[in-house]
Design an enzyme around this catalytic site. Structure first.
Site, short mmCIF file in Angstrom:
data_model
loop_
_atom_site.label_atom_id
_atom_site.label_comp_id
_atom_site.label_asym_id
_atom_site.label_seq_id
_atom_site.Cartn_x
_atom_site.Cartn_y
_atom_site.Cartn_z
N TYR A 85 35.30 27.76 46.87
CA TYR A 85 36.25 27.05 46.28
C TYR A 85 37.25 26.44 47.07
O TYR A 85 37.41 25.16 46.75
CB TYR A 85 37.00 28.04 45.19
CG TYR A 85 37.78 27.48 44.14
CD1 TYR A 85 37.50 26.97 43.13
CD2 TYR A 85 39.05 27.33 44.62
CE1 TYR A 85 38.13 26.37 42.21
CE2 TYR A 85 39.96 26.90 43.64
CZ TYR A 85 39.48 26.18 42.36
OH TYR A 85 40.44 25.65 41.49
N ILE A 145 47.20 28.52 36.83
CA ILE A 145 47.44 27.97 35.48
C ILE A 145 46.88 29.09 34.68
O ILE A 145 45.99 29.56 34.66
CB ILE A 145 46.87 26.59 35.18
CG1 ILE A 145 47.13 25.65 36.36
CG2 ILE A 145 47.13 26.19 33.95
CD1 ILE A 145 48.75 25.17 36.20
N ILE A 204 42.47 23.29 30.96
CA ILE A 204 43.35 22.19 31.49
C ILE A 204 42.64 20.81 30.87
O ILE A 204 43.32 19.79 30.52
CB ILE A 204 43.04 22.01 32.94
CG1 ILE A 204 43.93 23.31 33.62
CG2 ILE A 204 43.53 20.73 33.47
CD1 ILE A 204 43.83 23.43 35.08
N LYS A 254 37.61 22.10 46.98
CA LYS A 254 38.66 21.26 46.52
C LYS A 254 39.35 20.58 47.74
O LYS A 254 39.92 19.35 47.24
CB LYS A 254 39.78 22.28 45.88
CG LYS A 254 39.34 23.07 44.75
CD LYS A 254 38.87 21.94 43.66
CE LYS A 254 38.66 22.63 42.17
NZ LYS A 254 38.19 21.64 41.26
N SER A 266 42.99 21.21 43.63
CA SER A 266 43.87 22.53 43.44
C SER A 266 44.59 22.73 44.68
O SER A 266 44.61 22.26 45.76
CB SER A 266 42.83 23.77 43.50
OG SER A 266 43.32 25.04 43.57
#
Length: 258
Positions: free
Chosen positions: A163, A196, A23, A167, A148
């Protein structure tokens, strides 16, 4: 002047963390294509140099590579100093570096938890505040954070509590800084990508069964492409988004709609 011309970034200087690949590489490329000079910031300096050369040859912009541990205050300060010295200023940045540790909560070690929070959240605080201090002292700027869709939902089937929490913290940090700096010329926004399909993701044998499940659950039936995040980042880095701050942009193919 038409809207396309207004959205160009000619004369602007910025950096992207975690930009050697994925990204970050895509958004750095987009910034350069829009006319900006960009620093490719990554811990993997050899890959960062390759990416910088590739983007410079394709766009003709001044693209530099900087090695930086985004969890180190000294490294981030030194990186921002180099951006100012070698690019001639700092108008925008994209705090994009991050990791994901998929471990069940009851099996996760405290060290794993801390590493995820350090890379995904603490590094964003360091990047934003150090870059923000420069921007506050030099007429303003734009900060973009990669959050995210995992800040909005609990992903399945993979376990990733650290995670998800990190985020969610990025989004609240984004909003808090936006409020603090709203009258001082520094805008802070975040993007929340869905799944993604980067080169590393698609080439991972470990992720293949998960990818199949993600596609099954997705309303669009596919993963997003890194290039599909470029336009929103170029918009946020430029002057046409002057009234946009404290926002989180979910780009997930409607995954979080149910």
């Amino acid at each position: 002047m038409g809207i396309i011309e207004k959205m160009r970034l000619d004369g602007k200087k910025g950096f992207v963390t975690g930009a050697a690949r994925g990204i970050g590489k895509c958004t750095a490329t987009a910034f350069a294509e829009a006319g900006a000079d960009v620093a490719i910031v990554d811990l993997d300096i050899e890959e960062a140099k390759k990416t910088a050369t590739e983007i410079a040859e394709a766009t003709g912009r001044n693209i530099i590579a900087i090695k930086c541990d985004v969890t180190s205050e000294a490294d981030v300060q030194a990186m921002v100093n180099r951006v100012e010295a070698e690019l001639g200023g700092l108008n925008f940045c994209h705090a994009n570096a991050g990791i994901c540790i998929n471990v069940a909560a009851e099996e996760m070690t405290y060290a794993q938890w801390l590493k995820n929070i350090d890379v995904n959240l603490n590094s964003v605080f360091l990047t934003d505040t150090i870059a923000g201090k420069y921007m506050l002292a030099h007429g303003g700027g734009s900060i973009i954070n990669t959050a995210s869709m995992s800040a909005h939902i609990v992903n399945v089937p993979q376990p990733q509590c650290a995670y998800n929490a990190s985020k969610a913290g990025v989004i609240q940090l984004t909003k808090s800084l936006a409020i603090e700096w709203a009258k001082k010329g520094v805008r802070v926004n975040s993007i929340s990508p869905g799944y993604i399909g980067t080169d590393l993701t698609l080439s991972s044998e470990f992720l293949k069964p998960l990818i199949a499940k993600w596609k099954e659950l997705s309303p669009t039936g596919r993963l997003g492409r890194p290039e599909e995040l470029e336009a929103i980042c170029v918009y946020l880095a430029g002057d046409t988004s002057d009234f946009t701050t404290g926002s989180d942009f979910i780009i997930d193919g409607a995954f979080t709609c149910f």
